[in-house]
Design a protein around this motif. Sequence first.
Motif, PDB file in Angstrom:
ATOM      1  N   ARG A  40       0.831  -1.206   0.000  1.00  0.00           N
ATOM      2  CA  ARG A  40       0.000   0.000   0.000  1.00  0.00           C
ATOM      3  C   ARG A  40       0.865   1.255   0.000  1.00  0.00           C
ATOM      4  NH1 ARG A  40      -3.470  -2.994   3.516  1.00  0.00           N
ATOM      5  NH2 ARG A  40      -2.385  -2.153   5.323  1.00  0.00           N
ATOM      6  N   VAL A  41       1.934   1.219   0.805  1.00  0.00           N
ATOM      7  CA  VAL A  41       2.832   2.380   0.874  1.00  0.00           C
ATOM      8  C   VAL A  41       3.441   2.658  -0.490  1.00  0.00           C
ATOM      9  CG1 VAL A  41       5.022   3.225   1.798  1.00  0.00           C
ATOM     10  CG2 VAL A  41       3.349   2.148   3.325  1.00  0.00           C
ATOM     11  N   ILE A  42       3.970   1.635  -1.124  1.00  0.00           N
ATOM     12  CA  ILE A  42       4.654   1.829  -2.408  1.00  0.00           C
ATOM     13  C   ILE A  42       3.666   2.280  -3.485  1.00  0.00           C
ATOM     14  CG2 ILE A  42       5.904   0.633  -4.255  1.00  0.00           C
ATOM     15  CD1 ILE A  42       7.248  -1.036  -2.072  1.00  0.00           C
ATOM     16  N   GLU A  43       2.481   1.672  -3.504  1.00  0.00           N
ATOM     17  CA  GLU A  43       1.473   2.084  -4.495  1.00  0.00           C
ATOM     18  C   GLU A  43       1.089   3.548  -4.298  1.00  0.00           C
ATOM     19  OE1 GLU A  43      -1.630  -0.702  -3.852  1.00  0.00           O
ATOM     20  OE2 GLU A  43      -0.562  -2.363  -4.819  1.00  0.00           O
ATOM     21  N   ARG A  44       0.899   3.954  -3.037  1.00  0.00           N
ATOM     22  CA  ARG A  44       0.518   5.333  -2.750  1.00  0.00           C
ATOM     23  C   ARG A  44       1.637   6.296  -3.156  1.00  0.00           C
ATOM     24  NH1 ARG A  44      -2.562   7.509   1.527  1.00  0.00           N
ATOM     25  NH2 ARG A  44      -3.645   5.497   1.614  1.00  0.00           N
ATOM     26  N   ILE A  45       2.871   5.910  -2.856  1.00  0.00           N
ATOM     27  CA  ILE A  45       4.009   6.768  -3.200  1.00  0.00           C
ATOM     28  C   ILE A  45       4.075   6.984  -4.710  1.00  0.00           C
ATOM     29  CG2 ILE A  45       6.540   6.851  -3.310  1.00  0.00           C
ATOM     30  CD1 ILE A  45       6.558   5.507  -0.552  1.00  0.00           C
TER      31      ILE A  45
END
Length: 377
Positions: free
Chosen positions: A342-347
């Motif tokens: 989720r973090v990487i997708e959001r970034i």
Amino acid sequence: MKAGHLTQEDVARLLADPSPNSRTDLAAKLAQQFDSPGLSQAEHKLAEDIIRVMVNDTVLRVRQTLAENLKSSPSLPRDVALSLARDVEAVAIPVLSVSTVLTPADLVEIVRSGGAGAEAKSTAIAQRPTVPAVVADALIESGSERAVAALVANEGAELGERSLGRVIDCFGDSEAVQDPLVHRSKLPITIAERLVAVVSERLRQHLVAHHELPAKVASELILQSRERATVALFTGESDEGALDRLVGQLARTGRLTPSLLLRSLCTGDIVFFEMAMSRMANVPLTNARLLIHDAGRLGLKSLYDKAKLPPALLPACRIAIDVLKETPYDGEPGDRERHRRRVIERILTQYEDLAPEDLEFLLAKLGDIMQPENAAA
């Protein structure tokens, strides 16, 4: 003496035939009967007196026989145990390996005495069922690679954080020591991190020497591998004291890097991030936490700037913190991996306005986090 014990006939036979074979037979019989409850006090005293004479026998086989048969005796006089332990290897090692009569001070004295057979004796002591911390420290300081390898392989050895640190200081380049040390059932987190660094440096040298890999490229690969391993070490660690020691160690050795901080956020290890930011900005931990979680969003920036971290990574750090606040772990299998994704997708979806050079910097830092080997199934 009673039937089955040393008899007058045994003594008479020894007097008539004082050969090495006869003395060896007598030594075996005495030693085997030494802890028998059937011996009277007077008989036990006589057996002690005879053994005290025999530990000085000029025939090696006689002393060996005593050592092999008396090594586990709880009632062996300490002076006799010491005589055997200070003897040549063949006599000393059985006693040094298991005798409970010898004190920690006795064992330390033998380790430090050096001389012929010192390494073999130290190795025998290192393999005892239990090795007190004071004895373990003496073994480490003795400088014997073989003994220290045996010591760290021994789960019964009392090896604290300081002692294990000395092992790495003195034997960090030794594969014979590295292997059992890595495989100990439990290591302090600071020691595990140091081991990662030691092994990685050895791997870097191998890559450069054997595969014609440019040193700069090899160093970057090793840095990424080391940081992944370091994150794996502290992921889920709840002992803040251990985390604080790890952060301090990383800072002192120059391994508390911006990319490591971002990795910690991507895996949801907010406590590590808080402690690292506190250290890098030289701000008390309580204050650092208030700034990191400041609802006004200026707190994190001020702390980040004080820590002198690269501006390009600040938005990524902020996104990772926001994701953790919005979707805390649910305790289900794979929750950390889902958070990381989720973090990487959001970034990646919120970096459209970055200057090209900033985006390139960020992707370079995020690249190996996104490798297939780390992705969730």
